[in-house]
Each structure stands twice: as structure tokens, then as C-alpha cells.
Design an enzyme around this catalytic site. Sequence first.
Site, mmCIF file in Angstrom:
data_model
loop_
_atom_site.group_PDB
_atom_site.id
_atom_site.type_symbol
_atom_site.label_atom_id
_atom_site.label_comp_id
_atom_site.label_asym_id
_atom_site.label_seq_id
_atom_site.Cartn_x
_atom_site.Cartn_y
_atom_site.Cartn_z
ATOM 1 N N HIS A 92 17.671 -5.294 9.411
ATOM 2 C CA HIS A 92 16.562 -5.152 10.346
ATOM 3 C C HIS A 92 15.214 -5.046 9.644
ATOM 4 O O HIS A 92 14.185 -5.389 10.215
ATOM 5 C CB HIS A 92 16.769 -3.919 11.245
ATOM 6 C CG HIS A 92 17.727 -4.155 12.364
ATOM 7 N ND1 HIS A 92 19.085 -4.014 12.225
ATOM 8 C CD2 HIS A 92 17.520 -4.523 13.666
ATOM 9 C CE1 HIS A 92 19.670 -4.283 13.387
ATOM 10 N NE2 HIS A 92 18.753 -4.600 14.267
ATOM 11 N N GLY A 93 15.198 -4.549 8.455
ATOM 12 C CA GLY A 93 13.918 -4.416 7.770
ATOM 13 C C GLY A 93 14.096 -4.018 6.320
ATOM 14 O O GLY A 93 15.045 -3.297 5.968
#
Length: 457
Positions: free
Chosen positions: A323-324
Site C-alpha cells: 500500500h505504501g
Amino acid sequence: MLFNSYVFLLAFLPASLALQGLVAWAAPRWRLPLLVVLSFVFYGWWDVRFVPLLAGSILINWLVARAFGRSQSGWLIPAAITGNLALLGLFKYADFLIDLAGRLSGNEPSTLGLALPLGISFFTFHHIMYLADLRAGRAPSFGLVKYALYISFFPQVLAGPLVRWSEIMHQFDERPYARPDAGERFGRGLVLLAVGLAKKVFLGDPLAAYVNPVFQAAAQGKVIGFGEAWQATLGFTFQIYFDFSGYTDMALGIALMFGLVLPQNFDVPYRATSLQDFWRRWHMTLSRFLRDYLYIPFGGNRHGLPRQVGALFATMALGGLWHGAGLTFLAWGALHGAGLGAGLLARRAGWRIPAPAGWLMTSLFVALTWVLFRATSFDAALAVYKGLVGLSHSVSEFKWRSIAIAALVATLGPTAWNAVHRLAPSRGLALTVALLFVVVLLKIGDDANYEFIYFQF
């Protein structure tokens, strides 16, 4: 271009639908190439510099698939998957790893500063799904146009859903407007588009005003009061749901208008009574990917309980990092992995938690871990957590109206996909959707448009 923008709603989408209708009637064999071209135009609207990256990744992976079909060389597919992950790592994680190495060594290394191509995480995963299934003998070979459309189809290229080749490739051969239910499909797609827009514009975006100032203050080292901490935490809990599920409804609706069915991605996740149940309802196509392409290869439930718990933890930690590029995302995923492992151990021990208690515990866990997902650093997250438990010794206002409305809709309302497919076509429904669409257009023109949260992933 944003789905919630005038240029998309009033120009690109109508023009694309008209062109497909014309080509489908006059020269059906050019319909798929047309959709590929439209998808590249859509993608290039953001930043034309990354069009060669998308095109190159499609061509190279297709050539690898063709070469594997001819030679069955065992090293080709693993090499291609490694190359895809290396490309993703270069753009998404190189600066993160350089910065992390600098922190550990006490140096200040120069980062690369590469811009993150939109959708790279999603189209990389689509390549991996197809290549892994091809190597396992589950996927056939496809022509370049079909494969290019599978990877680049514009409703899903930027933020999903993650579509398996087996769910969509066969649909490319259909004549969408020759079906007896073509008009009904188009209408249901339009309803989904309108509902998704409404969720984004009327429920998700207003919560940004509750959430962004608080997390920005936390990032600046300011004290976060009790009220505003809960306001930001609950606000983001529902903001990300309506933002992302709204995008998904729009993507599914637009695809239906083009005659293609994409898989459902949300099933009222905030009704979940366990963390396992939550991940069966939230970002369902990602959960399925993590299960089939990480959790099971890690051993799944086939090698004893310790291995299973470890596989759950590793899968979710990597899912968080996907996600990041940040330690907060890694921590968010790791906490969910630990929570899933704890739930597994509880079930094995025979513990049965009543549904109301399970719902409350799951909702609280999910909301509290969203703080790590949203915060820009551990210090910022800690400032919010201190506010949540009253350690900041600061009293602040709690803005609750938009949160209350969002909570009621998220927990009591139906999933748009299910509701739309249960509705019977009628003039009243058509009038209602048309009115909703007009109101949304007016709202878009009146307020600033927020990009979709998942575009950064």
C-alpha cells in the site's frame, strides 16, 4: 483524468462510448484495438511520460508469455516476475530503502526522487497473476491486443479491482450490444456510476475536512485533543471506505457500460464480526490475490499451525508494504497479520465470541489501525493515539454529523453492486438516477475535487 471530473464525465466517457458503438456496428474486429487506444489515452492524460512504461511492460510480458509457450523454459516466468517486481521496487521503494539505510547508518544519502507512475502496483499485480497461472498450466496464451486490454483497460488500470485473466478475457470475444440484455446492462452500469459518484462526492469528500487538518497538525508535532483525535480516526475510517468503494462502483459501472463485467470488491466490510470476515469483505480482489499468490505459496494451512500463523503475518505485512513505501504501512499490515493470527488461534482453542462483541472489537481494531495507515510518521500516529486515550490533556470539539451519516450508510446500507442488480428497471428509477447525476455534477462544479486515496498506491 478523474472519474469525478467534467472532462471525464462530459467528454471522454461519452465520446468513448459513442466510438465503441460505432466501431462495434461498422467494424467489430476493431473494437478491442479501439479500447486499447482509449485506455492509453486515459492513462496518458495523467502523465504522458509513463505511457511508454505501461506499453513496454505489456509488450515485454507478452513476449515472455509467448516464449514460454514455445519453449516451456522453467526460468522465463520467474525471471519475468522478478523483473516486474524490480520495476515496481525501483519506482515505489527505492527512495524508501535508501532513506531507511541512511537512518540505520547515520548518513544522509541522496534519494532518486523518481515520480511514482499511477497504477503501477495494480498493473504489476495483473502481470504477476497471469504469468503465475501460465507457468502453472492454468492460463492459455493470448494475442497482444487482448493482453494489452487486460492490463490497461481504463476503468481498472489505476486502482483496480484486481481482475484475474479468467474473469475477463472470454468477455472480450463477446459482442456487447448484440446481447438481449445489453440495454439493461448499460442502465445498471449507469446507475453504478451515479451511485459511486454520490458516495465519493457526498460522503467521502466531506469527511476530508474532518480528517486532513487533524493529521496535518499531528505531522507538524502539534498536540491533538481527545475530540479531534476521534473525529479524525472515525472520519478516515469512513472516508477511505466511501472513497475507495465509490471508485470501485464507478469502475464496475463504466465497465458494464462497455459490456464488460468486473468482479465485486466490497461487501459491507464494516458489518464484519471478525478480522477474517473483514478481509473477506474489504478490497476483496486484493485479499484474494494475497491469499492465492502469497499466503498459499508461503505454506498456507498445509504445514501446521506455526507455519500458518507465520504465513498470515508475512502475507499481511507485505500487503501493508504494497500500500505504501513506509514503515507505518508495514506496521499497519503487520498488525492485521497479528490480528488474523490471534483470531486463528482463538478459533483453534474453541473460543466463540458473540457476534455483537465480535463486531465491536473488529470495528475498533480496524479504526485504530487506520491511524497508522493515514499518518505520515510514527510520531504523527502517536500524537493521534495520545489524543484518543486522553493523554494529550487537551479538550477539543468533536464534529460528528457527517461521521454519523457515513456510519449509518456504511453499516446499515446495502452494497451498491448488490442493490443495483436487485433493482427492477423502471421509469422512476431512471428519473431518480438522472436527478442524482445532475446533482452530483452541480456538486462537482461547486467544490474542489479530491483525488481518490488509492491513486497513491
